[in-house]
Design a protein around this motif. Structure first.
Motif, PDB file in Angstrom:
ATOM      1  N   GLU A   1      28.529  33.241  32.124  1.00 13.49           N
ATOM      2  CA  GLU A   1      29.525  32.986  33.169  1.00 13.49           C
ATOM      3  C   GLU A   1      30.609  32.025  32.680  1.00 13.49           C
ATOM      4  O   GLU A   1      31.784  32.182  33.018  1.00 13.49           O
TER       5      GLU A   1
ATOM      6  N   GLU B   1      33.046  40.795  34.926  1.00  8.04           N
ATOM      7  CA  GLU B   1      32.579  40.126  36.148  1.00  8.04           C
ATOM      8  C   GLU B   1      31.517  40.980  36.845  1.00  8.04           C
ATOM      9  O   GLU B   1      30.494  40.465  37.316  1.00  8.04           O
TER      10      GLU B   1
ATOM     11  N   LYS C   1      34.589  32.874  32.474  1.00  3.01           N
ATOM     12  CA  LYS C   1      35.636  32.046  33.099  1.00  3.01           C
ATOM     13  C   LYS C   1      36.774  31.766  32.128  1.00  3.01           C
ATOM     14  O   LYS C   1      37.949  31.765  32.499  1.00  3.01           O
ATOM     15  N   LYS C   2      36.404  31.566  30.848  1.00  2.00           N
ATOM     16  CA  LYS C   2      37.446  31.341  29.824  1.00  2.00           C
ATOM     17  C   LYS C   2      38.271  32.619  29.622  1.00  2.00           C
ATOM     18  O   LYS C   2      39.491  32.571  29.501  1.00  2.00           O
TER      19      LYS C   2
ATOM     20  N   LYS D   1      38.721  35.026  31.806  1.00  2.00           N
ATOM     21  CA  LYS D   1      39.523  35.265  33.005  1.00  2.00           C
ATOM     22  C   LYS D   1      40.771  34.387  33.002  1.00  2.00           C
ATOM     23  O   LYS D   1      41.869  34.829  33.375  1.00  2.00           O
TER      24      LYS D   1
END
Length: 291
Positions: A22, A40, A26-27, A29
């Motif tokens: 996760e 995701e 996040k990086k 995204k």
């Protein structure tokens, strides 16, 4: 959750991998590298699998109660598939397996059950995505991207189904004939990987290198199994000592239990991360075969 010591350690390892994945997502995204949302969606599927596996999805019957295949002479978990139950029953009563081989065979059955569960979760996800896609009236560039995502999911479904079919044939053969003493690998996950690797787009040299890596991976899994067993024994001893009132003995057992628990968690994480990496490499090889 009423999980055994081993299951708690496994849950910790699974959640650690999920957390790491996760953070990586996040990086990605933040850099705009997951526009279609496929990574995701995969994270959500993985979390769904974890919650189902450890009984955290609100369904009591989905919880795995124990890691041992025998408890007081009977299985502590069901296989949820009449075909598997029939094969397991036949293997148990055949007289072809030692206790150690039955233990190994039960792990294969449980591994197969997990593969089916993961396949069903992915199938449900794909069905929902397709329903949403069908209801879109105006085609657009975004929808073309979603079609590609669906294509990738169907490919993943195909790979999982092929692995399930291969796995069932192996279980059927072993249950009827017993274990082949000349077999190259013993661990279910390694056997799966090797069968898929032989179907992938690898050169002879790459395949030989992969075989050697699988041998190291199997040794890592065996070490993890050893610590899992020691952790269960330590947990039983700790419960016994708690009833004696001997504080010194209790503290020594607590220290040993804590050490074994951390080692089991650490090895579990390394095994699952290594499995992820190996599976990803094979998946790429299989994908090249289709192109």
């Amino acid at each position: 959750l009423h999980l055994s010591a081993v299951k708690l350690a496994e849950l910790h390892s699974d959640l650690k991998i999920q957390e790491k994945d996760e953070l990586s997502w996040k990086k990605l995204k933040a850099e705009g590298l997951d526009e279609d949302g496929e990574k995701e969606a995969k994270l959500r599927r993985n979390l769904n699998v974890i919650m189902t596996k450890y009984g955290m999805n609100g369904k009591k019957d989905s919880q795995l109660l124990d890691t041992n295949y025998i408890k007081d002479g009977t299985e502590s978990d069901t296989l949820d598939d009449p075909r598997l139950e029939k094969l397991w029953s036949k293997a148990k009563t055949s007289g072809k397996f030692s206790d150690e081989e039955l233990d190994k065979l039960w792990r294969e059955f449980k591994h197969h059950k997990e593969k089916i569960r993961e396949y069903n979760i992915l199938l449900e996800t794909v069905s929902r995505t397709e329903d949403i896609h069908k209801n879109v009236i105006n085609p657009s560039e975004e929808n073309l991207v979603k079609e590609e995502v669906l294509h990738n999911k169907h490919r993943e479904l195909k790979e999982k189904l092929r692995s399930i079919n291969q796995g069932f044939e192996r279980l059927r053969k072993v249950s009827h004939q017993g274990y082949d003493t000349t077999s190259e690998f013993e661990e279910p996950r390694v056997i799966d990987l090797w069968d898929m690797a032989k179907s992938a787009n690898f050169t002879e040299k790459e395949l030989e290198s992969f075989r050697e890596e699988l041998k190291h991976f199997e040794a890592k899994i065996e070490k993890h199994h050893h610590y899992q067993k020691q952790l269960e024994i330590s947990h039983q001893k700790l419960k016994h000592v708690e009833g004696t009132g001997d504080k010194d003995h209790l503290n020594r057992n607590k220290e040993k239990y804590a050490m074994l628990q951390e080692k089991t968690k650490e090895l579990g994480y390394k095994v699952k991360k290594h499995l992820q990496d190996l599976s990803s490499r094979i998946s790429q090889g299989l994908h090249h075969n289709e192109l």
